[in-house]
Every structure is written in structure tokens, then in C-alpha cells.
Design an enzyme around this catalytic site. Structure first.
Site, PDB file in Angstrom:
ATOM      1  N   ASP A  79      -2.200  60.923  27.207  1.00 25.47           N
ATOM      2  CA  ASP A  79      -1.088  60.155  26.657  1.00 25.47           C
ATOM      3  C   ASP A  79      -1.664  59.400  25.450  1.00 25.47           C
ATOM      4  O   ASP A  79      -2.808  59.654  25.040  1.00 25.47           O
ATOM      5  CB  ASP A  79      -0.434  59.244  27.721  1.00 25.47           C
ATOM      6  CG  ASP A  79      -1.308  58.074  28.151  1.00 25.47           C
ATOM      7  OD1 ASP A  79      -2.480  57.989  27.696  1.00 25.47           O
ATOM      8  OD2 ASP A  79      -0.834  57.247  28.950  1.00 25.47           O
ATOM      9  N   CYS A 103      -5.853  59.401  30.214  1.00 21.82           N
ATOM     10  CA  CYS A 103      -4.918  58.334  29.831  1.00 21.82           C
ATOM     11  C   CYS A 103      -5.737  57.057  29.717  1.00 21.82           C
ATOM     12  O   CYS A 103      -6.967  57.128  29.605  1.00 21.82           O
ATOM     13  CB  CYS A 103      -3.728  58.221  30.786  1.00 21.82           C
ATOM     14  SG  CYS A 103      -4.098  57.789  32.498  1.00 21.82           S
TER      15      CYS A 103
HETATM   16  C1  RB5 Z   1      -0.460  53.332  29.010  1.00 25.13           C
HETATM   17  O1  RB5 Z   1      -0.383  52.033  28.527  1.00 25.13           O
HETATM   18  C2  RB5 Z   1      -1.207  53.340  30.340  1.00 25.13           C
HETATM   19  O2  RB5 Z   1      -0.395  52.793  31.321  1.00 25.13           O
HETATM   20  C3  RB5 Z   1      -1.613  54.749  30.691  1.00 25.13           C
HETATM   21  O3  RB5 Z   1      -2.419  55.278  29.680  1.00 25.13           O
HETATM   22  C4  RB5 Z   1      -2.405  54.910  31.974  1.00 25.13           C
HETATM   23  O4  RB5 Z   1      -3.472  54.049  32.033  1.00 25.13           O
HETATM   24  C5  RB5 Z   1      -1.622  54.952  33.204  1.00 25.13           C
HETATM   25  O5  RB5 Z   1      -2.136  55.120  34.315  1.00 25.13           O
END
Ligand code: RB5
Length: 145
Positions: free
Chosen positions: A8, A65
Site C-alpha cells: 500500500d 504495508c
Molecule cells: C496505512 O496507514 C497503514 O495502516 C497500513 O500501511 C498498515 O500498516 C496496516 O496494517
């Protein structure tokens, strides 16, 4: 071996580092993005990688992420996925050898690029040990029925 990879927005930089590593290691991959820095929802990017692994388009996957947690939770909802959230080299080796994990998740806000590269190198090259671990992995698969 072919790898499916995505992140992400919180994992964009480390995903690019992982793509560099895959290129250096001569490992084929499909990069599912995202290809902008816009804020996105991690399940939307975990799903295509998990499905690519399950349908055989890729042998294994890498998900990044901010923490690696959201990606790993989402990926593990897909039947056939054993996604391991890993931030140390010992666990990277153990989860391939013992769990036959087919997706590696890491958090860009948790681990530095140098350690992440060592973790990924270990995870990409370690083989499943089989033996006594076979029936344990099978018991995980049985939970999906
Ligand atoms: C995004 O801010 C964050 O919540 C995501 O990258 C991740 O850490 C979620 O588990």
C-alpha cells in the site's frame, strides 16, 4: 520461481527496494503496484497477490504495508495462503522450513531496508523441510474446509 508483489502507500518505498532485490537475484516477478503515492486500502492490494499465488500465476508473494500486519491479515483470508509477517532473519528461515509460508509480509515502518533485504533473501532461498512439518501444514489447510 515467479513472485507476485504489492504494497500500500505505507510500503511503496520498501516494495521498490524488494523489486530491486528481485532484479539483482534474477527472480521473475509481477509488480501489482500501487504505481502512485496516493493513499490506498491494503486489502485491495493484498488480494491480487494472494490470488496470483493460489491460482498458480505466481509461486510465492511479497506484501508490504506500514506494519505488514494489515497485509498479512488480509492475505491469510484467502484459502491456500500461508502469509508470514516477518521482521527477523531467524523467523524468515523458520517459516519457510516449518510453515511452508507462501507469502512474506513486512512493514516498511518497522524494518530498515538492509534488514528487509536479508529477510527476503533468506525467505526466497529457504526450502520447506517437509517431514514432521507436513502434517502440521496439512492441519492448517484442513481448517479451511
Ligand atoms: C496505512 O496507514 C497503514 O495502516 C497500513 O500501511 C498498515 O500498516 C496496516 O496494517
Amino acid at each position: 520461481m515467479k513472485i507476485a508483489i504489492s504494497s500500500d502507500h505505507g510500503g511503496n518505498n520498501l516494495r521498490k527496494e524488494m523489486v530491486n532485490l528481485l532484479n539483482e537475484m534474477g527472480i521473475e516477478y509481477k509488480d501489482f503496484g500501487p504505481h502512485t503515492d496516493d493513499s490506498v486500502d491494503y486489502p485491495d492490494y493484498a488480494t491480487p497477490v494472494a490470488e496470483a499465488v493460489v491460482n498458480g500465476e505466481a509461486d510465492r508473494g511479497i506484501l508490504i504495508c506500514g506494519t505488514g500486519i494489515g497485509m498479512s491479515i488480509a492475505a491469510n483470508k484467502v484459502k491456500g495462503i500461508r502469509c508470514a509477517l516477518v521482521h527477523d532473519v531467524f523467523s524468515a528461515k523458520a517459516t519457510r522450513g516449518h510453515n511452508d509460508s507462501n507469502i512474506l509480509a513486512m512493514g516498511e515502518r518497522v524494518v530498515g531496508a538492509g534488514l528487509a533485504r536479508e529477510i527476503a533473501k533468506t525467505w526466497l532461498t529457504e526450502e520447506f523441510e517437509g517431514g514432521r512439518h507436513e502434517k502440521r501444514v496439512q492441519k492448517i489447510t484442513d481448517l479451511e474446509k
